[in-house]
Design a protein around this motif. Structure first.
Motif, short mmCIF file in Angstrom:
data_model
loop_
_atom_site.label_atom_id
_atom_site.label_comp_id
_atom_site.label_asym_id
_atom_site.label_seq_id
_atom_site.Cartn_x
_atom_site.Cartn_y
_atom_site.Cartn_z
N ALA A 191 0.81 -1.22 0.00
CA ALA A 191 0.00 0.00 0.00
C ALA A 191 0.84 1.27 0.00
CB ALA A 191 -0.95 -0.01 1.20
N VAL A 192 2.02 1.22 0.66
CA VAL A 192 2.92 2.38 0.68
C VAL A 192 4.29 1.91 0.18
CG1 VAL A 192 3.96 4.22 2.05
CG2 VAL A 192 1.68 3.36 2.65
N PRO A 193 4.52 1.99 -1.12
CA PRO A 193 5.80 1.53 -1.66
C PRO A 193 6.97 2.34 -1.13
CG PRO A 193 4.17 1.82 -3.41
CD PRO A 193 3.62 2.45 -2.17
N LEU A 194 8.08 1.69 -0.90
CA LEU A 194 9.29 2.35 -0.42
C LEU A 194 10.41 2.15 -1.45
CD1 LEU A 194 9.10 1.36 3.36
CD2 LEU A 194 8.52 3.57 2.32
N THR A 195 10.12 2.54 -2.67
CA THR A 195 11.09 2.42 -3.76
C THR A 195 11.90 3.71 -3.85
OG1 THR A 195 9.52 1.05 -4.99
CG2 THR A 195 11.39 1.98 -6.22
N SER A 222 6.11 1.01 -9.36
CA SER A 222 5.45 1.11 -8.05
C SER A 222 4.88 2.52 -7.83
CB SER A 222 6.44 0.78 -6.93
OG SER A 222 7.54 1.67 -6.95
N ARG A 223 5.41 3.49 -8.53
CA ARG A 223 4.93 4.88 -8.43
C ARG A 223 3.45 4.98 -8.80
NH1 ARG A 223 8.01 6.69 -12.04
NH2 ARG A 223 6.61 7.73 -13.51
N ALA A 224 2.97 4.03 -9.58
CA ALA A 224 1.56 4.06 -9.98
C ALA A 224 0.63 3.94 -8.78
CB ALA A 224 1.27 2.92 -10.96
N VAL A 225 1.12 3.34 -7.68
CA VAL A 225 0.28 3.16 -6.49
C VAL A 225 -0.20 4.50 -5.94
CG1 VAL A 225 0.24 2.34 -4.10
CG2 VAL A 225 1.28 0.93 -5.88
N TYR A 226 0.67 5.52 -5.92
CA TYR A 226 0.26 6.81 -5.37
C TYR A 226 0.10 7.90 -6.43
CZ TYR A 226 5.41 7.08 -5.22
OH TYR A 226 6.76 7.01 -5.53
N GLU A 227 0.40 7.58 -7.70
CA GLU A 227 0.19 8.57 -8.77
C GLU A 227 -0.88 8.13 -9.77
OE1 GLU A 227 3.87 9.65 -10.60
OE2 GLU A 227 4.74 10.43 -8.75
N ILE A 247 0.78 -2.35 -18.48
CA ILE A 247 1.06 -3.23 -17.35
C ILE A 247 0.14 -2.85 -16.19
CG2 ILE A 247 2.80 -3.88 -15.62
CD1 ILE A 247 4.91 -3.52 -17.81
N ALA A 248 -0.55 -3.83 -15.65
CA ALA A 248 -1.45 -3.58 -14.52
C ALA A 248 -0.67 -3.68 -13.21
CB ALA A 248 -2.60 -4.58 -14.53
N VAL A 249 -0.93 -2.73 -12.31
CA VAL A 249 -0.30 -2.71 -10.99
C VAL A 249 -1.42 -2.74 -9.96
CG1 VAL A 249 1.22 -1.47 -9.40
CG2 VAL A 249 1.64 -1.34 -11.87
N VAL A 250 -1.36 -3.70 -9.02
CA VAL A 250 -2.41 -3.84 -8.02
C VAL A 250 -1.79 -3.88 -6.63
CG1 VAL A 250 -2.43 -6.37 -8.23
CG2 VAL A 250 -4.46 -5.19 -7.34
N VAL A 251 -2.45 -3.23 -5.67
CA VAL A 251 -2.01 -3.32 -4.28
C VAL A 251 -2.51 -4.65 -3.74
CG1 VAL A 251 -2.19 -2.33 -1.97
CG2 VAL A 251 -2.01 -0.83 -3.96
N ASP A 252 -1.56 -5.57 -3.54
CA ASP A 252 -1.93 -6.94 -3.17
C ASP A 252 -0.70 -7.61 -2.57
OD1 ASP A 252 -2.92 -9.49 -2.94
OD2 ASP A 252 -3.27 -9.80 -5.08
#
Length: 451
Positions: free
Chosen positions: A32-36, A44-49, A77-82
């Motif tokens: 849920a909160v990527p630390l990249t 992973s930036r797609a999670v918050y952008e 490419i699909a990115v899902v919080v999982d």
């Protein structure tokens, strides 16, 4: 093929780049909160952008199966919080790549998909994945490991332009991150590059800030929050790294090899012996706290890409096999010898899949056999059509044996209890031996073998 990548950081994105370029369909999971740290080159930036563009790839955040399928249908490419990769249940990937890079396995199993790749330390080929890709900088970076594990984590980052530990920017205190330098900024040693929990963080070297966590994220003390690159090439901040491309190349090689094999082979387990020398039903004898036959069934379960059959006369073994999607071929005449089981299994496999290029026959009384040895047999057979590939030690041949389809007619003529050994002797020049530990080759023939 459908490929699930666990993790969407910069190295996982480098892997995705290689696979995406080869035309595969990709779903990536994240927390849920990527630390990249290198977020400018991470999907992973797609999670918050909401979406993220990295070179030619676009990653789009999705919430469910329908959203993921639409994004992939559009060529993205699909990115899902999982975090737990529950999406496997509906995505049903052909391949899983665990690129979380936690330095340990957080739950991936070799049976999670037909082919499973572990990236970096924490995985063992043949145990929790089919192969491991090396992530440590140096001569072996990107190598595929088919037996064993990657180099253990040293805690010291790789050498880049003569710098190792100095490259890292770490939080001085727990709390909210306030970056004072942006990705792409040139900074001097000892300058303030961030504030964490109200405490300044100083650069340990001079160079360009190549990575920095997103502002406002909660961090713990000593967490890596950024890195500095002495090479001072600003383009490096926005392009996939050489390391990520090398690792991605290793993953792509492994995936391509699997894709070539996945519809070409089958497995036949021979489990109908009378146990005469053992003096009873040896397949139910306990070895390491489980029936002897279960060791083989568990190994076969790791190769779900291949149709599998078990030739047996035992109702119990048949039930256990069916639970692992291994089809039963009945042999009620074990006294006629192993050749009958072999031909029964061969006929059934060809009835279901007439185009098979090879069949691996394995016995049910080799509890020490390593799954990685079976993997190497398949790989060797795929690269050397027309061969007979078996496990062995030195010049000694043993089980399992993978037979090329050119030998199927000869196998169907076998009778008695010698099996295919007579054919192997006649065509010795066609035999290729995958070297295994002698302990792997031991079978249980007599009760004293259990000791």
């Amino acid at each position: 093929m459908k490929i699930l990548i666990r993790g969407a950081g910069d190295l996982a994105t480098g892997i995705a780049s290689r696979l995406y370029g080869a035309g595969h369909q990709i779903l990536m999971t994240e927390i849920a909160v990527p630390l990249t740290v290198r977020r400018t080159v991470a999907l992973s930036r797609a999670v918050y952008e909401g979406s993220a563009q990295v070179e030619e790839m676009k990653g789009v955040l999705v919430k469910d199966q329908a959203g993921a399928e639409q994004v992939m249908e559009n060529g993205d490419i699909a990115v899902v919080v999982d975090e737990k990769a529950v999406c496997c249940e509906w995505f049903r990937p052909d391949v899983i790549v665990d690129a979380i890079l936690a330095k340990k396995n957080l739950g991936t199993k070799i049976t999670d998909a037909p082919f499973v790749i572990g990236v970096g330390p924490g995985f063992t080929a043949g145990v929790d994945c089919n192969c491991v890709v090396e992530t440590k900088r140096g001569h072996t970076l990107g190598n595929i490991i088919w037996r064993g594990a990657a180099i253990p984590n040293t805690g010291v980052p790789g050498n880049v332009a003569g710098y190792t530990i100095e490259r890292l920017i770490r939080a001085e205190a727990a709390g909210i991150l306030e970056p004072k330098a942006k990705i792409g900024d040139y900074v001097e040693k000892s300058s303030v590059v961030a504030v964490t929990g109200g405490v300044p963080v100083y650069a340990q070297m001079t160079g360009i800030v190549r990575g920095m966590l997103q502002p406002g994220v909660q961090v713990s003390k000593n967490l890596k929050i950024g890195d500095i690159d002495a090479r001072a090439e600003i383009s490096h901040c926005y392009t996939i790294s050489d390391k990520a491309r090398a690792i991605g190349g290793g993953v792509l090689e492994a995936v391509t090899g699997f894709e070539r094999m996945k519809d070409e082979f089958a497995i036949v387990v021979l489990a109908a012996g009378a146990g005469t020398r053992f003096g009873g039903n040896k397949l139910n004898a306990l070895v390491r706290n489980k029936p002897l036959y279960e060791h083989t069934l568990e190994r076969v379960e790791a190769f779900s890409a291949f149709p599998a059959y078990i030739v047996t006369g035992s109702e119990e073994i048949a039930r256990e096999a069916e639970q692992k999607d291994i089809a039963t071929v009945w042999n009620k005449e074990p006294e006629r010898g192993i050749a009958l089981s072999l031909t029964l299994g061969l006929k059934k496999a060809l009835e279901d899949r007439p185009g098979l290029k090879g069949i691996l026959f394995t016995v049910c009384d080799q509890p020490g056999l390593d799954t990685s040895t079976m993997q190497q047999i398949f790989r060797t057979a795929s690269r050397h059509p027309g061969s007979i590939v078996c496990a062995g030690s030195g010049e000694r041949t043993g089980n399992p044996v993978c037979w090329d389809r050119t030998f199927f007619p000869k196998l169907l003529t076998l009778e008695g209890d010698e099996g295919g050994r007579q054919i192997m002797r006649k065509y010795r020049e066609k035999v290729k031996i995958v070297q295994a530990d002698p302990e792997e080759l031991k079978d249980i023939d007599r009760r004293e073998d259990l000791i």
